[in-house]
Structure formats: structure tokens, C-alpha cells
Design an enzyme around this catalytic site. Structure first.
Site, mmCIF file in Angstrom:
data_model
loop_
_atom_site.group_PDB
_atom_site.id
_atom_site.type_symbol
_atom_site.label_atom_id
_atom_site.label_comp_id
_atom_site.label_asym_id
_atom_site.label_seq_id
_atom_site.Cartn_x
_atom_site.Cartn_y
_atom_site.Cartn_z
ATOM 1 N N HIS A 194 0.863 -1.185 0.000
ATOM 2 C CA HIS A 194 0.000 0.000 0.000
ATOM 3 C C HIS A 194 0.898 1.233 0.000
ATOM 4 O O HIS A 194 1.159 1.834 1.036
ATOM 5 C CB HIS A 194 -0.924 -0.014 1.227
ATOM 6 C CG HIS A 194 -1.996 1.029 1.210
ATOM 7 N ND1 HIS A 194 -3.209 0.854 1.832
ATOM 8 C CD2 HIS A 194 -2.042 2.269 0.664
ATOM 9 C CE1 HIS A 194 -3.954 1.933 1.668
ATOM 10 N NE2 HIS A 194 -3.244 2.818 0.968
ATOM 11 N N HIS B 53 1.311 4.717 -2.425
ATOM 12 C CA HIS B 53 0.962 5.587 -3.550
ATOM 13 C C HIS B 53 2.248 6.270 -3.984
ATOM 14 O O HIS B 53 2.806 7.079 -3.229
ATOM 15 C CB HIS B 53 -0.074 6.622 -3.118
ATOM 16 C CG HIS B 53 -1.360 6.021 -2.646
ATOM 17 N ND1 HIS B 53 -2.407 5.743 -3.498
ATOM 18 C CD2 HIS B 53 -1.764 5.608 -1.412
ATOM 19 C CE1 HIS B 53 -3.402 5.203 -2.818
ATOM 20 N NE2 HIS B 53 -3.033 5.114 -1.548
ATOM 21 N N GLU C 165 -11.510 3.186 5.818
ATOM 22 C CA GLU C 165 -10.580 4.109 6.481
ATOM 23 C C GLU C 165 -11.430 5.225 7.082
ATOM 24 O O GLU C 165 -11.697 5.247 8.273
ATOM 25 C CB GLU C 165 -9.561 4.660 5.481
ATOM 26 C CG GLU C 165 -8.584 5.657 6.097
ATOM 27 C CD GLU C 165 -7.781 6.421 5.056
ATOM 28 O OE1 GLU C 165 -6.776 7.026 5.447
ATOM 29 O OE2 GLU C 165 -8.165 6.444 3.872
ATOM 30 N N ASP D 265 1.674 3.963 2.859
ATOM 31 C CA ASP D 265 0.622 4.768 2.241
ATOM 32 C C ASP D 265 1.201 5.910 1.402
ATOM 33 O O ASP D 265 1.504 5.731 0.229
ATOM 34 C CB ASP D 265 -0.337 5.289 3.306
ATOM 35 C CG ASP D 265 -1.697 5.696 2.762
ATOM 36 O OD1 ASP D 265 -1.907 5.568 1.540
ATOM 37 O OD2 ASP D 265 -2.558 6.141 3.541
ATOM 38 N N ASP D 266 1.344 7.088 1.997
ATOM 39 C CA ASP D 266 1.929 8.269 1.339
ATOM 40 C C ASP D 266 3.058 8.777 2.236
ATOM 41 O O ASP D 266 2.883 9.746 2.985
ATOM 42 C CB ASP D 266 0.871 9.356 1.147
ATOM 43 C CG ASP D 266 -0.275 8.898 0.270
ATOM 44 O OD1 ASP D 266 -0.190 9.079 -0.957
ATOM 45 O OD2 ASP D 266 -1.256 8.351 0.812
#
Length: 349
Positions: A18, A20, A201, A279-280
Site C-alpha cells: 500500500h 501511492h 478508512e 501509504d503516502d
């Protein structure tokens, strides 16, 4: 419970499922690319941009996320961004990464989808050669846009079908339930693509149900709000549906007020196939190892058994062949054996 040292957590081989890739774009690189491409930014310094990373919810993050992506215009930009991620991932002992990318973020600005995919693919090959990191691309549809736009994006990407392994669903969750994209996901399944989706989420457990039953996804990205639905928890555990959990992101976006309140231990105890991911990372405070360290520091009920389980889950949940997964499992057991010996003082040096 056997505790696990920070050094051992960092040394564990792990897969990231996961991430991005546009969210890995650090402020320093944003400014460098802006200068190279002649893009004006609404911030006068790296420090001013980083100071703006004070998010109150998912949407406030997305606003600045899309502004940062505006500097990505050429194939070399996408290559440079991905290579910067892979270099950090190698330092974190990430052996495999399945990168989300958002073509609509770029095509809406006039950047051809081939420019995006070719730049990322070139970086993937270079990372494999330089650091031995395997990787894959997952094309994500922006859920705040229409299903028609998703179909257009899919068709535009098909000439590069052999460069990506699946599709996902990301961006603003609230008000955009998974069933909005039922037909395009059905088409993707017909094409033999893997399918995953962000759900649970900010959105309710009902969105996780929809992702499973309507989109027929193989993984749930985030999924932490499954804890609110006992029947859903039982299904996720029974079917071994992976959850790609992103702890620092959950805290940064106010899903949990503090890491000590994160429900990862309860999800693991219930038998769910949870993984840890970044994630980010440029926006949420850290790469893979930062997420692992922050999680285990704030949640003392997590020990060596949970660390091993989380790493194994990441391999199990990846879209690679069984022989490759077996190699990663062997590597994990070797690292764990050495690490435990060192902690117990039974290994010299």
C-alpha cells in the site's frame, strides 16, 4: 510474549502493498522538479511546503497531494520519483513493492498515460537491477471522478497492459461507495487484472462489504473500521482477505487520535491478515520502517510473534508466485533466528 528490538524490526524483510508512488514525493524533490519544469508552486520554500502538512482529514491531505503532483510532467520525473522511493525502500529491507499510481491525476493535466507508465516501469527495472527489489504497478481509479472517467482511463492504459498487474480504487472515500465502480471493476476482472480497493478508512464497514461483494476485491486497502462489525471480521478472517494497514497515515488523518489507540493488535488477534505499509510516506511521517517502529513502540502488546506474522502476511498477500514467496519466508526465518540470538546474547559479535 517475546519483545522485538527496533534493530530487528528494521532488518526484517518485508513487502509493501500500500504505497501511492505520488505520495512518496518529498518536498525537496517537488521543488527540484518544479524548477526543472518551470512549474510555479504556492510555497516559497521546502520548509513552507512541509509546514503545510497539517491535515485534519483525508480531503485536506488530498488537496495538497494533488498540488504536489503538478510538478510531474515528463517520463524522467516519474522515473526520478520512483527511484527515490526504491532507494529508501531498499534501506528499509523492502524486498517487494506493489506501487499504486493515479493516472487521472496526470492525464487531466495533459500528461499522456504512457509517459507515466513508462517512467515508472523504467524505475522498476532499475531498482530490480540495483537493489534486487521486485515490484509491480497497480493502476488506481480516483473515486471522486466518474465511472465513465475510470473506463476511459482503463482503455487508455490497455496498450501498456503488460506493465501493470491490477487496478485499485483510491481518493476521497466518503460519499463515493465502491458500488459506484461496479461495471469497470467487472471489466477489469474479465481482463485478468487483480482488483483491490480502499475501504473502511474514513468510510464505514459497509464500504468494505461492498468492496468484497460488488467489486469482488482480493485485498482491502486500510480496512481498519472492520473492527466495528463482528460478522465482517469473521468473514475477513475466514477468507484470509488481506488488509493493507497504514498506521502512521491512520493517525495523521485522524482515524485514531494516537497510535496507542490503533486497533491493529485486535485485528491481528482476531486472525485477520493485516500488513503494515507506508501509504503516502512523504506526507504521513515515514517510510516502511518508520511505520513498523512507531507501531511497535506505541503498542507494547505487539511482540516478536506479531512482527513475524505481519511480515509473513505481507508475503502471503502479494501478487507473486508461490516459489518467490517461499524464498522470502526463508529469508525472514534466517533474519529472525540471527536477531533472536543476538538479543539473547547467544551469538558472538
Amino acid at each position: 510474549m517475546t519483545t522485538v528490538s527496533p534493530a530487528l524490526l528494521c532488518a526484517l524483510p518485508k513487502a509493501e502493498l500500500h504505497i501511492h508512488i505520488e505520495g512518496s514525493l518529498e518536498p525537496e524533490l517537488i521543488f527540484a522538479l518544479a524548477q526543472r519544469n518551470g512549474v510555479a508552486l504556492p510555497y516559497d520554500s521546502v520548509e513552507a511546503l512541509r509546514a503545510a502538512y497539517a491535515f485534519t482529514d483525508l480531503q485536506s491531505f488530498l488537496d495538497i497531494y494533488y498540488a504536489g503532483a503538478s510538478v510531474l510532467l515528463k517520463e524522467q520525473d516519474f522515473f526520478d520519483m520512483a527511484m527515490a522511493y526504491f532507494e529508501r525502500a531498499a534501506q528499509d529491507n523492502v524486498v517487494h513493492a506493489e506501487l499504486f499510481f493515479d493516472p487521472q491525476t496526470h492525464t487531466e493535466r495533459g500528461v499522456p498515460i504512457g509517459v507515466v507508465i513508462e517512467g515508472l516501469t523504467r524505475a522498476r527495472r532499475e531498482a530490480q537491477a540495483r537493489w534486487g527489489i521486485s515490484s509491480a504497478l497497480i493502476l488506481c481509479f480516483l473515486r471522486h471522478l466518474s465511472q465513465a472517467s475510470a473506463f476511459e482511463t482503463l482503455e487508455a492504459a490497455l496498450p501498456w497492459r503488460d506493465h501493470f498487474i491490477g487496478v485499485g480504487l483510491d481518493s476521497s472515500e466518503l460519499g463515493h461507495p465502491p458500488e459506484k465502480f461496479a461495471e469497470v471493476f467487472a471489466r477489469c476482472r474479465e481482463l485478468g487484472l487483480h482488483v483491490v480497493a480502499h475501504a473502511g478508512e474514513e468510510g464505514p464497514p459497509a464500504y468494505i462489504w461492498s468492496a468484497l461483494e460488488v467489486l469482488k476485491v482480493e485485498r482491502i486497502d486500510h480496512g481498519v473500521r472492520a473492527i466495528e462489525d463482528a460478522a465482517l471480521m469473521q468473514r475477513l478472517a475466514a477468507e484470509r482477505v488481506p488488509l493493507t494497514v497504514c498506521p502512521l497515515s491512520n493517525v495523521k488523518l485522524c482515524v485514531y487520535p494516537h497510535m496507542s489507540q490503533h486497533q491493529l493488535p485486535a485485528l491481528l488477534a482476531a486472525g485477520l491478515a493485516c500488513t503494515i505499509n507506508s501509504d503516502d510516506p512523504a506526507y504521513f511521517g515515514g517510510t516502511m520502517n518508520a511505520n513498523w517502529l512507531a507501531t511497535f513502540e506505541a503498542l507494547p502488546q505487539l511482540g516478536l510473534a506479531e512482527a513475524r506474522k505481519l511480515a509473513l502476511n505481507s508475503f502471503e498477500a502479494s501478487f507473486v508466485d508461490e516459489a518467490t514467496k517461499a524464498g522470502w519466508r526463508r529469508k525472514l526465518e534466517e533474519v529472525l533466528a540471527i536477531g533472536v540470538e543476538v538479543v539473547n546474547g547467544t551469538k558472538p559479535g
